[in-house]
Design an enzyme around this catalytic site. Structure first.
Site, PDB file in Angstrom:
ATOM      1  N   ARG A   1      -6.119   5.137  -3.230  1.00  0.00           N
ATOM      2  CA  ARG A   1      -4.666   5.272  -3.100  1.00  0.00           C
ATOM      3  C   ARG A   1      -4.052   6.067  -4.251  1.00  0.00           C
ATOM      4  O   ARG A   1      -3.015   6.704  -4.081  1.00  0.00           O
ATOM      5  CB  ARG A   1      -4.009   3.911  -2.960  1.00  0.00           C
ATOM      6  CG  ARG A   1      -4.450   3.244  -1.676  1.00  0.00           C
ATOM      7  CD  ARG A   1      -3.401   2.368  -1.079  1.00  0.00           C
ATOM      8  NE  ARG A   1      -3.958   1.672   0.069  1.00  0.00           N
ATOM      9  CZ  ARG A   1      -3.981   2.133   1.308  1.00  0.00           C
ATOM     10  NH1 ARG A   1      -3.467   3.314   1.566  1.00  0.00           N
ATOM     11  NH2 ARG A   1      -4.512   1.433   2.282  1.00  0.00           N
TER      12      ARG A   1
ATOM     13  N   ASP B   1       0.805  -1.219   0.000  1.00  0.00           N
ATOM     14  CA  ASP B   1       0.000   0.000   0.000  1.00  0.00           C
ATOM     15  C   ASP B   1       0.842   1.275   0.000  1.00  0.00           C
ATOM     16  O   ASP B   1       0.330   2.354  -0.255  1.00  0.00           O
ATOM     17  CB  ASP B   1      -0.958   0.012   1.192  1.00  0.00           C
ATOM     18  CG  ASP B   1      -2.097  -0.977   1.029  1.00  0.00           C
ATOM     19  OD1 ASP B   1      -2.331  -1.440  -0.106  1.00  0.00           O
ATOM     20  OD2 ASP B   1      -2.751  -1.296   2.032  1.00  0.00           O
TER      21      ASP B   1
END
Length: 145
Positions: free
Chosen positions: A99, A22
């Protein structure tokens, strides 16, 4: 608290994101804008997230003059942008992925950035834009047709 101190750039960034995928988008975008070439591994899971994050990164990095290419199975090479020749403005597509919005927003330290679909951050960080604004960024929201 934590004290952050500006240092000179690394000559190259090498990192295996297998344990922290991530973080990959944010690190790669930062390196791209700062002119830091990189070699990265552990990006395989990025292909099966909200969008194919590798393809999304490749598409959006082109807009600032950078590229991300696979050099061999599972190994990726970042050719960064030239920090002296960054565009004045970039329009970043999020591909419906929170993201992507959060990784590209800090480009506003180098240029004006329009993030399409800003509401995607609600998935993981609903106060992202408010917190960014509190940290000194100027935000203008508009509805694009």
């Amino acid at each position: 608290g934590v004290l952050l101190t500006k240092k000179s750039n690394l000559p190259e960034m090498n990192f295996d994101f297998s344990d922290s995928p991530d973080l990959a988008q944010t690190v790669i975008v930062t390196c791209a804008a700062k002119g830091i070439p990189g070699s990265f591994m552990g990006l395989e899971s990025l292909k099966i997230k909200e969008t194919n994050r590798i393809t999304a990164l490749q598409n959006e990095l082109k807009k600032i003059g950078a590229s991300l290419t696979e050099t061999s199975k599972g190994k990726w090479k970042l050719k960064p942008a030239d920090p002296e020749n960054l565009p004045v403005h970039a329009v970043i597509e999020t591909y419906g992925d929170h993201r992507m919005a959060m990784a590209f927003a800090p480009l506003a330290t180098c240029m004006d950035v329009t993030i399409l679909e800003p509401d995607v951050v609600n998935k993981s960080y609903p106060a992202f834009w408010e917190d960014l604004q509190k940290s000194g960024f100027e935000l203008k929201f508009s509805r694009l047709s």
